[in-house]
Design a protein around this motif. Structure first.
Motif, PDB file in Angstrom:
ATOM      1  N   LEU A   1     -12.207 -24.701 -18.992  1.00  0.00           N
ATOM      2  CA  LEU A   1     -11.598 -23.757 -18.051  1.00  0.00           C
ATOM      3  C   LEU A   1     -12.384 -23.702 -16.734  1.00  0.00           C
ATOM      4  O   LEU A   1     -11.818 -23.428 -15.674  1.00  0.00           O
ATOM      5  CB  LEU A   1     -11.526 -22.358 -18.669  1.00  0.00           C
ATOM      6  N   ILE A   2     -13.682 -23.945 -16.807  1.00  0.00           N
ATOM      7  CA  ILE A   2     -14.497 -23.989 -15.592  1.00  0.00           C
ATOM      8  C   ILE A   2     -14.525 -25.404 -15.014  1.00  0.00           C
ATOM      9  O   ILE A   2     -14.408 -25.613 -13.803  1.00  0.00           O
ATOM     10  CB  ILE A   2     -15.939 -23.517 -15.886  1.00  0.00           C
ATOM     11  N   GLY A   3     -14.677 -26.393 -15.893  1.00  0.00           N
ATOM     12  CA  GLY A   3     -14.910 -27.760 -15.452  1.00  0.00           C
ATOM     13  C   GLY A   3     -13.717 -28.436 -14.798  1.00  0.00           C
ATOM     14  O   GLY A   3     -13.865 -29.085 -13.750  1.00  0.00           O
ATOM     15  N   ILE A   4     -12.517 -28.300 -15.370  1.00  0.00           N
ATOM     16  CA  ILE A   4     -11.353 -28.994 -14.818  1.00  0.00           C
ATOM     17  C   ILE A   4     -10.982 -28.471 -13.435  1.00  0.00           C
ATOM     18  O   ILE A   4     -10.791 -29.264 -12.502  1.00  0.00           O
ATOM     19  CB  ILE A   4     -10.163 -28.911 -15.804  1.00  0.00           C
ATOM     20  N   PRO A   5     -10.875 -27.148 -13.219  1.00  0.00           N
ATOM     21  CA  PRO A   5     -10.610 -26.672 -11.850  1.00  0.00           C
ATOM     22  C   PRO A   5     -11.696 -27.068 -10.857  1.00  0.00           C
ATOM     23  O   PRO A   5     -11.403 -27.393  -9.701  1.00  0.00           O
ATOM     24  CB  PRO A   5     -10.540 -25.149 -12.012  1.00  0.00           C
ATOM     25  N   THR A   6     -12.964 -27.060 -11.312  1.00  0.00           N
ATOM     26  CA  THR A   6     -14.053 -27.474 -10.422  1.00  0.00           C
ATOM     27  C   THR A   6     -13.918 -28.951 -10.059  1.00  0.00           C
ATOM     28  O   THR A   6     -14.142 -29.345  -8.902  1.00  0.00           O
ATOM     29  CB  THR A   6     -15.415 -27.234 -11.088  1.00  0.00           C
ATOM     30  N   GLY A   7     -13.529 -29.776 -11.020  1.00  0.00           N
ATOM     31  CA  GLY A   7     -13.321 -31.200 -10.751  1.00  0.00           C
ATOM     32  C   GLY A   7     -12.179 -31.438  -9.775  1.00  0.00           C
ATOM     33  O   GLY A   7     -12.267 -32.303  -8.898  1.00  0.00           O
ATOM     34  N   ILE A   8     -11.103 -30.679  -9.928  1.00  0.00           N
ATOM     35  CA  ILE A   8      -9.976 -30.786  -8.995  1.00  0.00           C
ATOM     36  C   ILE A   8     -10.415 -30.395  -7.584  1.00  0.00           C
ATOM     37  O   ILE A   8     -10.103 -31.073  -6.596  1.00  0.00           O
ATOM     38  CB  ILE A   8      -8.805 -29.900  -9.463  1.00  0.00           C
ATOM     39  N   LEU A   9     -11.149 -29.288  -7.488  1.00  0.00           N
ATOM     40  CA  LEU A   9     -11.629 -28.808  -6.189  1.00  0.00           C
ATOM     41  C   LEU A   9     -12.568 -29.823  -5.550  1.00  0.00           C
ATOM     42  O   LEU A   9     -12.511 -30.065  -4.333  1.00  0.00           O
ATOM     43  CB  LEU A   9     -12.334 -27.461  -6.366  1.00  0.00           C
ATOM     44  N   ALA A  10     -13.426 -30.446  -6.360  1.00  0.00           N
ATOM     45  CA  ALA A  10     -14.354 -31.453  -5.838  1.00  0.00           C
ATOM     46  C   ALA A  10     -13.613 -32.687  -5.330  1.00  0.00           C
ATOM     47  O   ALA A  10     -14.040 -33.324  -4.362  1.00  0.00           O
ATOM     48  CB  ALA A  10     -15.356 -31.853  -6.922  1.00  0.00           C
ATOM     49  N   ALA A  11     -12.496 -33.026  -5.983  1.00  0.00           N
ATOM     50  CA  ALA A  11     -11.710 -34.173  -5.545  1.00  0.00           C
ATOM     51  C   ALA A  11     -10.958 -33.888  -4.256  1.00  0.00           C
ATOM     52  O   ALA A  11     -10.685 -34.799  -3.468  1.00  0.00           O
ATOM     53  CB  ALA A  11     -10.727 -34.578  -6.640  1.00  0.00           C
ATOM     54  N   LYS A  12     -10.640 -32.625  -4.026  1.00  0.00           N
ATOM     55  CA  LYS A  12      -9.858 -32.239  -2.853  1.00  0.00           C
ATOM     56  C   LYS A  12     -10.728 -31.907  -1.643  1.00  0.00           C
ATOM     57  O   LYS A  12     -10.236 -31.940  -0.511  1.00  0.00           O
ATOM     58  CB  LYS A  12      -8.987 -31.022  -3.189  1.00  0.00           C
ATOM     59  N   ASN A  13     -11.988 -31.550  -1.881  1.00  0.00           N
ATOM     60  CA  ASN A  13     -12.855 -31.075  -0.806  1.00  0.00           C
ATOM     61  C   ASN A  13     -14.186 -31.813  -0.858  1.00  0.00           C
ATOM     62  O   ASN A  13     -14.933 -31.683  -1.836  1.00  0.00           O
ATOM     63  CB  ASN A  13     -13.062 -29.555  -0.957  1.00  0.00           C
ATOM     64  N   GLU A  14     -14.479 -32.579   0.170  1.00  0.00           N
ATOM     65  CA  GLU A  14     -15.703 -33.379   0.192  1.00  0.00           C
ATOM     66  C   GLU A  14     -16.959 -32.508   0.214  1.00  0.00           C
ATOM     67  O   GLU A  14     -17.987 -32.877  -0.355  1.00  0.00           O
ATOM     68  CB  GLU A  14     -15.701 -34.316   1.405  1.00  0.00           C
ATOM     69  N   THR A  15     -16.892 -31.369   0.875  1.00  0.00           N
ATOM     70  CA  THR A  15     -18.052 -30.473   0.910  1.00  0.00           C
ATOM     71  C   THR A  15     -18.395 -29.987  -0.487  1.00  0.00           C
ATOM     72  O   THR A  15     -19.566 -29.990  -0.905  1.00  0.00           O
ATOM     73  CB  THR A  15     -17.777 -29.263   1.834  1.00  0.00           C
ATOM     74  N   VAL A  16     -17.365 -29.565  -1.233  1.00  0.00           N
ATOM     75  CA  VAL A  16     -17.581 -29.125  -2.612  1.00  0.00           C
ATOM     76  C   VAL A  16     -18.126 -30.277  -3.454  1.00  0.00           C
ATOM     77  O   VAL A  16     -19.048 -30.089  -4.264  1.00  0.00           O
ATOM     78  CB  VAL A  16     -16.263 -28.597  -3.226  1.00  0.00           C
ATOM     79  N   PHE A  17     -17.601 -31.474  -3.242  1.00  0.00           N
ATOM     80  CA  PHE A  17     -18.050 -32.643  -4.003  1.00  0.00           C
ATOM     81  C   PHE A  17     -19.535 -32.912  -3.771  1.00  0.00           C
ATOM     82  O   PHE A  17     -20.290 -33.171  -4.720  1.00  0.00           O
ATOM     83  CB  PHE A  17     -17.226 -33.865  -3.610  1.00  0.00           C
ATOM     84  N   HIS A  18     -19.973 -32.848  -2.520  1.00  0.00           N
ATOM     85  CA  HIS A  18     -21.379 -33.123  -2.206  1.00  0.00           C
ATOM     86  C   HIS A  18     -22.308 -32.018  -2.694  1.00  0.00           C
ATOM     87  O   HIS A  18     -23.510 -32.263  -2.875  1.00  0.00           O
ATOM     88  CB  HIS A  18     -21.548 -33.343  -0.701  1.00  0.00           C
ATOM     89  N   VAL A  19     -21.778 -30.826  -2.903  1.00  0.00           N
ATOM     90  CA  VAL A  19     -22.579 -29.743  -3.485  1.00  0.00           C
ATOM     91  C   VAL A  19     -22.632 -29.879  -5.001  1.00  0.00           C
ATOM     92  O   VAL A  19     -23.689 -29.701  -5.631  1.00  0.00           O
ATOM     93  CB  VAL A  19     -21.999 -28.364  -3.086  1.00  0.00           C
TER      94      VAL A  19
END
Length: 277
Positions: free
Chosen positions: A107-125
């Motif tokens: 429940l935490i990991g999948i939404p975070t993975g989606i957000l990281a794929a959509k936002n480069e800033t989130v991905f680099h964090v």
């Protein structure tokens, strides 16, 4: 020594105690939620007699595995063996811990993975945080979990969630990023919104990769649940720990065999639930 020793350990320790002192009430709320989740799964699993439960699981495995008779028979034999070794209740406690930790981690990991794929800033964090989480020895997670939540199932489950979450985030991010550009362009041409494109195009295409992350998350949850017995988590891991402390080879082997049976079943189930590319 050229440079003075940096107080890294003392700083981290002070930060953990500061969080515990200032946000302890939030930890208590979260602890109650986790305890209810574990108790709910455990009550459901222990509600039916073992024979009835085994029959239902066998039918479920047969249907989910696309009518794989060998896997269904293996599940039935495995659970009958667990019941024969008088490890039924401990096994159900272990499955309840795995389901609870795996559910929260996903429940935490999948939404975070989606957000990281959509936002480069989130991905680099997120990326260095995942590197840290996956390279840190699993036993280290037990220390802050004990400070925040004491001993018992809850700290064991919290440590398991942190340990099992990275594969779900990484593979969800990878699956979304691997969606062909042409499909995204076609979706945009039809005027789909971001949410429509995500749920109708990107997630269905990325589902095999995401399910690989789900599989790894569940397997890591099971392995960490055993280690979490060191801080009071119950189930088969506790039985293994007692066997080690008493140098009881038979007790440790039987509990380990039950863990292997559960691990193989969960692994095969998640693999069969994965859509073929």
């Amino acid at each position: 020594m050229v440079l003075p020793e940096l107080p890294i350990g003392e700083t981290v320790e002070s930060g953990v105690y500061w969080l515990n002192d200032n946000f302890g009430f939030l930890m208590d709320i979260f602890s109650e939620f986790i305890d209810m989740l574990i108790s709910g799964f455990k009550d459901i699993l222990l509600f039916l007699p073992p024979v009835v439960f085994i029959f239902i699981v066998t039918v479920f495995v047969y249907l989910v595995s696309r009518r794989d008779l060998k896997l269904a028979a293996g599940a039935a034999i495995g659970f009958l063996l667990i019941e024969n070794m008088d490890l039924w209740k401990l096994s159900m406690e272990t499955i309840a811990l795995v389901l609870s930790s795996g559910l929260v981690a996903l429940l935490i990991g999948i939404p975070t993975g989606i957000l990281a794929a959509k936002n480069e800033t989130v991905f680099h964090v997120v990326k260095p945080a995942l590197d840290f989480m996956q390279t840190m020895p699993s036993f280290v997670y037990l220390i802050p979990a004990v400070i925040f939540f004491g001993l018992g199932n809850v700290p064991g489950l919290v440590a398991t969630i942190v340990f099992a979450m990275p594969p779900a985030i990484r593979l969800t991010n990878l699956g979304i990023r691997q969606v062909p550009v042409e499909l995204s362009e076609v979706a945009n041409a039809f005027g789909t919104t971001s949410l429509q494109k995500l749920f109708k195009v990107e997630l269905p295409v990325a589902l095999p990769t995401i399910m690989a992350g789900v599989n790894q998350c569940i397997m890591l949850s099971l392995s960490m649940v055993v280690i979490a017995a060191m801080i009071g988590a119950r189930g088969l891991g506790y039985q293994v720990l007692v066997g080690i402390q008493r140098v009881n080879i038979g007790q440790g082997f039987e509990a380990g065999l039950a863990i292997v049976i559960i691990a193989i079943l969960l692994d095969r189930l998640t693999q069969n639930m994965t859509p073929k590319k």
